[in-house]
Design a protein around this motif. Structure first.
Motif, mmCIF file in Angstrom:
data_model
loop_
_atom_site.group_PDB
_atom_site.id
_atom_site.type_symbol
_atom_site.label_atom_id
_atom_site.label_comp_id
_atom_site.label_asym_id
_atom_site.label_seq_id
_atom_site.Cartn_x
_atom_site.Cartn_y
_atom_site.Cartn_z
ATOM 1 N N THR A 29 -6.191 6.570 -4.976
ATOM 2 C CA THR A 29 -5.768 5.389 -5.336
ATOM 3 C C THR A 29 -5.475 4.556 -3.988
ATOM 4 O O THR A 29 -5.514 3.444 -3.959
ATOM 5 N N MET A 30 -5.102 5.227 -2.807
ATOM 6 C CA MET A 30 -4.885 4.629 -1.575
ATOM 7 C C MET A 30 -6.110 3.883 -1.076
ATOM 8 O O MET A 30 -6.010 2.816 -0.380
ATOM 9 N N LEU A 31 -7.346 4.473 -1.275
ATOM 10 C CA LEU A 31 -8.498 3.879 -0.942
ATOM 11 C C LEU A 31 -8.965 2.886 -1.900
ATOM 12 O O LEU A 31 -9.655 1.679 -1.359
ATOM 13 N N GLN A 92 0.446 8.448 3.076
ATOM 14 C CA GLN A 92 0.606 8.940 1.744
ATOM 15 C C GLN A 92 0.336 10.521 1.597
ATOM 16 O O GLN A 92 0.829 11.422 0.975
ATOM 17 N N MET A 93 -0.647 11.143 2.541
ATOM 18 C CA MET A 93 -1.112 12.301 2.734
ATOM 19 C C MET A 93 0.101 13.226 2.975
ATOM 20 O O MET A 93 0.532 14.220 2.580
ATOM 21 N N LEU A 94 0.918 12.657 4.180
ATOM 22 C CA LEU A 94 2.196 13.196 4.608
ATOM 23 C C LEU A 94 3.127 13.641 3.391
ATOM 24 O O LEU A 94 4.018 14.400 3.549
ATOM 25 N N PRO A 98 3.087 18.017 0.611
ATOM 26 C CA PRO A 98 4.058 19.061 0.456
ATOM 27 C C PRO A 98 4.509 19.187 -0.936
ATOM 28 O O PRO A 98 4.667 20.224 -1.801
ATOM 29 N N PHE A 99 4.732 17.850 -1.558
ATOM 30 C CA PHE A 99 4.956 17.526 -2.914
ATOM 31 C C PHE A 99 3.925 18.387 -4.016
ATOM 32 O O PHE A 99 4.285 19.221 -4.877
ATOM 33 N N THR A 100 2.717 18.037 -3.589
ATOM 34 C CA THR A 100 1.609 18.794 -4.490
ATOM 35 C C THR A 100 1.666 20.296 -4.281
ATOM 36 O O THR A 100 1.635 21.261 -5.328
ATOM 37 N N LEU A 101 1.762 20.945 -3.040
ATOM 38 C CA LEU A 101 1.716 22.304 -2.687
ATOM 39 C C LEU A 101 2.958 23.007 -3.715
ATOM 40 O O LEU A 101 2.924 24.090 -3.854
ATOM 41 N N ALA A 141 9.221 15.799 5.376
ATOM 42 C CA ALA A 141 8.015 14.816 5.375
ATOM 43 C C ALA A 141 8.363 13.592 4.767
ATOM 44 O O ALA A 141 7.847 12.290 4.942
ATOM 45 N N GLU A 142 9.196 13.874 3.688
ATOM 46 C CA GLU A 142 9.251 12.462 2.561
ATOM 47 C C GLU A 142 10.004 11.383 3.593
ATOM 48 O O GLU A 142 9.595 9.915 3.317
#
Length: 203
Positions: A29-31, A92-94, A98-101, A141-142
């Protein structure tokens, strides 16, 4: 583990997978439109979603940008800049990885614990160890991603040469302590499982 309990554990595992998938879904969605990372449902004239890009920012930066003259025009100009999108994608990747993992690892651990295969405990503990490592990364990271996101918006929409960012180090330290405590607990449990396996081999 009984079948009913195993089903309940797997249901929680699936929920964790869905949450992890939602975290990954924020990246494409960022793209498409980074302004849609935050939105509201406006029902004044028919219910419709409206982007609220400033809601992604810290209160201080949001206040500065909201009080700018021609803020909406500046936002439109900023969104037309491709480098601005790529910077936000990296941030957003940063923030999201970690949240997803974390949730994916918790889901995998629960799934492993719920099956009846041999060595399921040890396999699940490995995933819990990965989850705690992701929690430690997420605690750092957050807030870092939030500061970078604020800086990108400020640089694109204002002429402010310098701005002081407020970072709640107390909250970061609390999160780190909790994540490190969980990490230590999982490693202690893993050591206990290894010791139990060694004793079983001796006996």
């Amino acid at each position: 583990m009984s079948r009913g309990r195993a089903r309940a554990v797997r249901a929680f595992a699936v929920l964790c997978f869905l949450i992890a998938g939602a975290g990954v879904a924020t990246l494409p969605t960022m793209l498409v439109g980074p302004q849609w990372q935050a939105f509201m449902i406006d029902c004044d004239d028919g219910c419709r979603a409206k982007p609220q890009p400033l809601d992604q920012l810290s209160p201080e930066v949001r206040h500065v940008i909201a009080n700018l003259p021609k803020a909406s025009e500046r936002m439109t100009t900023a969104m037309a800049e491709p480098y601005w999108w790529w910077r936000l994608l990296g941030i957003q990747m940063l923030d999201a990885l970690p949240f997803t993992l974390l949730f994916f690892s918790v889901g995998m651990a629960l799934w492993r614990f719920s099956n009846r295969q041999e060595h399921r405990d040890w396999s699940g503990m490995r995933w819990l160890q990965r989850a705690t490592a992701a929690g430690i990364a997420m605690a750092i990271a957050e807030p870092l991603a939030q500061v970078l996101r604020d800086a990108v918006f400020l640089g694109a929409m204002t002429d402010v040469g310098a701005f002081s960012y407020s970072v709640e180090f107390t909250l970061i330290i609390e999160r780190l302590l909790l994540a490190c405590a969980a990490w230590a607990a999982t490693w202690a449990l893993a050591a206990g499982l290894r010791a139990r396996g060694d004793l079983a081999e001796i006996v």
